[in-house]
Enzyme design. Structure first.
Site, short mmCIF file in Angstrom:
data_model
loop_
_atom_site.label_atom_id
_atom_site.label_comp_id
_atom_site.label_asym_id
_atom_site.label_seq_id
_atom_site.Cartn_x
_atom_site.Cartn_y
_atom_site.Cartn_z
N ASN A 122 19.58 26.91 -9.38
CA ASN A 122 20.28 25.80 -8.74
C ASN A 122 20.48 24.70 -9.78
O ASN A 122 19.54 23.98 -10.12
CB ASN A 122 19.46 25.28 -7.55
CG ASN A 122 20.11 24.06 -6.92
OD1 ASN A 122 21.30 23.81 -7.11
ND2 ASN A 122 19.33 23.31 -6.15
N LYS B 86 22.23 22.01 -9.45
CA LYS B 86 22.44 20.68 -8.85
C LYS B 86 23.65 20.02 -9.50
O LYS B 86 24.61 20.72 -9.84
CB LYS B 86 21.18 19.82 -8.98
CG LYS B 86 19.91 20.59 -8.60
CD LYS B 86 18.70 19.72 -8.46
CE LYS B 86 17.47 20.59 -8.25
NZ LYS B 86 16.34 19.87 -7.73
N HIS C 143 19.67 22.46 1.43
CA HIS C 143 18.74 22.04 0.37
C HIS C 143 18.16 20.67 0.74
O HIS C 143 18.86 19.83 1.32
CB HIS C 143 19.49 21.97 -0.97
CG HIS C 143 18.57 21.79 -2.12
ND1 HIS C 143 18.01 20.57 -2.44
CD2 HIS C 143 18.06 22.68 -3.01
CE1 HIS C 143 17.21 20.72 -3.49
NE2 HIS C 143 17.21 22.00 -3.85
N GLU D 111 17.62 18.09 -0.88
CA GLU D 111 18.36 16.92 -1.41
C GLU D 111 19.56 16.62 -0.53
O GLU D 111 19.94 15.46 -0.35
CB GLU D 111 18.77 17.17 -2.87
CG GLU D 111 17.55 17.07 -3.79
CD GLU D 111 17.65 17.89 -5.05
OE1 GLU D 111 18.75 18.35 -5.40
OE2 GLU D 111 16.60 18.09 -5.69
N GLU E 183 11.04 25.79 0.34
CA GLU E 183 10.96 24.77 -0.70
C GLU E 183 10.21 23.54 -0.18
O GLU E 183 10.83 22.66 0.44
CB GLU E 183 12.36 24.36 -1.14
CG GLU E 183 13.16 25.50 -1.75
CD GLU E 183 14.12 24.98 -2.82
OE1 GLU E 183 14.08 25.52 -3.92
OE2 GLU E 183 14.86 24.05 -2.55
N GLY F 157 11.23 19.32 -8.12
CA GLY F 157 11.53 18.40 -9.20
C GLY F 157 10.37 17.49 -9.55
O GLY F 157 10.54 16.49 -10.26
N SER G 123 9.42 23.56 -8.63
CA SER G 123 8.79 23.50 -9.96
C SER G 123 8.39 24.87 -10.51
O SER G 123 7.35 25.00 -11.18
CB SER G 123 7.60 22.53 -9.94
OG SER G 123 8.04 21.23 -9.58
C1 PEP Z 1 15.48 23.20 -6.32
O1 PEP Z 1 16.34 22.41 -6.69
O2 PEP Z 1 15.74 23.95 -5.37
C2 PEP Z 1 14.20 23.23 -7.01
C3 PEP Z 1 13.27 24.03 -6.58
O3 PEP Z 1 14.06 22.38 -8.09
P1 PEP Z 1 12.84 22.41 -9.17
O4 PEP Z 1 12.69 23.83 -9.63
O5 PEP Z 1 13.31 21.50 -10.27
O6 PEP Z 1 11.63 21.92 -8.48
#
Ligand code: PEP
Length: 249
Positions: free
Chosen positions: A10, A12, A95, A97, A167, A173, A211
């Protein structure tokens, strides 16, 4: 039952067309031998560049969002048909975000998931609890509510075509990764909820996201109910993402 591992990048709001092209050109030779499903989720503007470079490879392309309506007065939005026309195969929906910053609701997702399936786009539906919910012992309640609402309009046959990404918001993040046990526990719970819906729950891919890095991927991916990863930060670097794909086999 063995499920094909599913590793998604992803990006973003990152990467210009030129940067996207460079990433794919580095990635493809590094993952040529993988047995996993590899999915790249660029911003809308780089979808075509990635689609064109991955023809003839195992890499699939996903958008990061879409609108539930087929067309109309929705300035700034993109429909499922517009994505399919570009040869995009999947779409990330819900997601955190988008839920947090753009007001994406479970009610909208209840319309987006069937709209994606009807257009032959594979939905990657993201669910996950906040830190407050986890600390309050509400993780399962939140996951169950999101799954029940977001998938309400999907029958048990179609459900097999949905990919779920667990998630936890506190791990996205932040560099704070769920322990392999926490990831396993939540993914197993999600599978149980899907099973109650009468779905072929053992066929559905359930990913962990939050992460994931080359250093922690193998341990997370070895959990029996974790079928893959949705990767944000570490998926901006082609070598790091390739290492995560390698960890999936
Ligand atoms: C994501 O954007 O779905 C995500 C898991 O980001 P990160 O790996 O940076 O935590």
């Amino acid at each position: 039952m063995s499920r094909t591992p599913y590793i998604a990048a992803n990006w973003k709001m990152n990467k210009t067309v030129a940067e996207a092209a460079q990433f794919i050109d580095t990635l493809l030779p590094r993952i040529a031998a993988t047995q996993a499903d590899v999915v790249v989720c660029p911003p809308f503007t780089a979808l075509t560049a990635v689609v064109e470079r991955r023809y003839g490879t195992a890499v699939k392309v996903a958008a990061q969002n879409m609108h539930e309506e087929e067309s109309g007065a929705f300035t700034g939005e993109i429909s499922a048909a517009m994505l399919v026309e570009l040869d995009v195969e999947a779409v990330v929906l819900g997601h955190s975000e988008r839920r947090q910053f753009f007001g994406e609701t479970d009610e909208a997702l209840a319309r987006k998931v069937p709209a994606a399936l009807a257009a032959d786009l594979e939905p990657i539906l993201c669910v996950g609890e906040s830190e407050e919910a986890r600390d309050g012992g509400e993780t399962e309640t939140v996951l169950e509510r999101q799954l029940q609402t977001d998938l309400a309009g999907v029958d048990s046959v179609a459900l097999a075509g949905v990919v779920i990404a667990y998630e936890p918001i506190w791990a996205i993040g932040t560099g704070r990764v769920a322990t392999p046990e926490q990831a396993q526990e939540a993914c197993a719970f999600i599978r149980d909820v899907l099973r109650l819906r009468g779905a072929a729950a053992d066929e559905i891919r359930i990913l962990y996201g939050g992460s994931v890095k080359p250093a922690n991927a193998a341990e997370i991916l070895s959990q029996p109910d974790v079928d893959g990863a949705l990767v944000g930060g570490a998926a901006l670097d082609a070598e790091d993402f390739a290492a995560i794909v390698e960890a999936a086999g």
